[in-house]
Design an enzyme around this catalytic site. Structure first.
Site, PDB file in Angstrom:
ATOM      1  N   VAL A  44       0.839  -1.206   0.000  1.00 26.04           N
ATOM      2  CA  VAL A  44       0.000   0.000   0.000  1.00 26.04           C
ATOM      3  C   VAL A  44       0.870   1.250   0.000  1.00 26.04           C
ATOM      4  O   VAL A  44       0.638   2.203  -0.762  1.00 26.04           O
ATOM      5  CB  VAL A  44      -0.972  -0.001   1.203  1.00 26.04           C
ATOM      6  CG1 VAL A  44      -1.778   1.298   1.232  1.00 26.04           C
ATOM      7  CG2 VAL A  44      -1.896  -1.196   1.153  1.00 26.04           C
ATOM      8  N   CYS A  45       1.894   1.261   0.843  1.00 24.30           N
ATOM      9  CA  CYS A  45       2.789   2.416   0.930  1.00 24.30           C
ATOM     10  C   CYS A  45       3.447   2.717  -0.406  1.00 24.30           C
ATOM     11  O   CYS A  45       3.597   3.879  -0.801  1.00 24.30           O
ATOM     12  CB  CYS A  45       3.875   2.169   1.969  1.00 24.30           C
ATOM     13  SG  CYS A  45       3.291   1.855   3.632  1.00 24.30           S
TER      14      CYS A  45
END
Length: 211
Positions: A44-45
């Site tokens: 996600v990051c």
């Protein structure tokens, strides 16, 4: 104690992918978006950081500097940058704080033990040129942020600093805004000679682009 709206954003000195950051000096007379990440090399990051890099023209247009943070070290950040380029098509073009000692994470209360005892949650702090926290949003590690919403909030903050208005539900730039309740009709006639629609005595909608 958690930070509240209107508080001065804590100052700090910390290493980053763009060298040592003295936070208040780095902000200067700009706005800043400080956003935290649970860890390097996480899916996600990686998508988020690429999106922030792609949005550079939007940050520049708003006189705003983004700065990221995770609790991993500088060497990991530098290796991660290559992955971000592969995933998103662009390298980092903003600093990513290396907060391995958790100095900044503790200042900004980014470790939430009930979510994760070691990693930071996904928090966003909107900081104005006076170094005041004007808004904040916190997401769990599992949910990626919507940077269109972050830009929308930033637009609202900057607009309402300049005009005596507030922004209604789902507002986006160019749509009608609300004349601030503190403004009398007499004063509103001077500020908004284009006129407005009065839904209620406390709800007056005006189109700023027709001034």
């Amino acid at each position: 104690m958690s930070l509240q709206l209107g508080d001065t954003a804590p100052d700090f000195t910390q290493q980053s992918t763009e060298g040592e950051i003295h936070f208040h000096d780095w902000i200067g007379d700009s706005w800043a978006i400080l956003f935290s990440h649970p860890a390097d090399f996480t899916p996600v990051c990686s998508t988020e950081l690429g999106q922030v890099a792609h949005l550079k023209p939007e940050w520049d247009k708003r006189n705003t500097k983004p700065i990221g943070l995770s609790v991993d070290g500088l060497s990991d950040h530098e290796k991660w940058d290559a992955d971000i380029k592969d995933i998103s098509g662009t390298n980092l073009n903003f600093p990513l704080l290396a907060d391995a000692d958790r100095k900044v994470s503790e200042l900004y209360d980014l470790i939430h033990p009930n979510a994760d005892a070691t990693a930071t949650v996904r928090s966003v702090f909107f900081i104005d040129p006076n170094k005041k926290i004007r808004a904040s949003i916190t997401y769990p590690p599992s949910a990626g942020r919507n940077f269109k919403e972050i830009l929308r909030v930033l637009d609202s903050l900057q607009l309402t600093d300049k005009e005596k208005v507030t922004t209604p539900v789902d507002w986006t730039p160019g749509e009608r805004v609300i004349i601030a309740p503190s403004v009398s009709n007499e004063d509103a006639e001077k500020l908004f000679p284009q006129g407005w629609e009065e839904k209620k005595s406390y709800l007056r909608l005006v189109a700023l682009d027709k001034k």
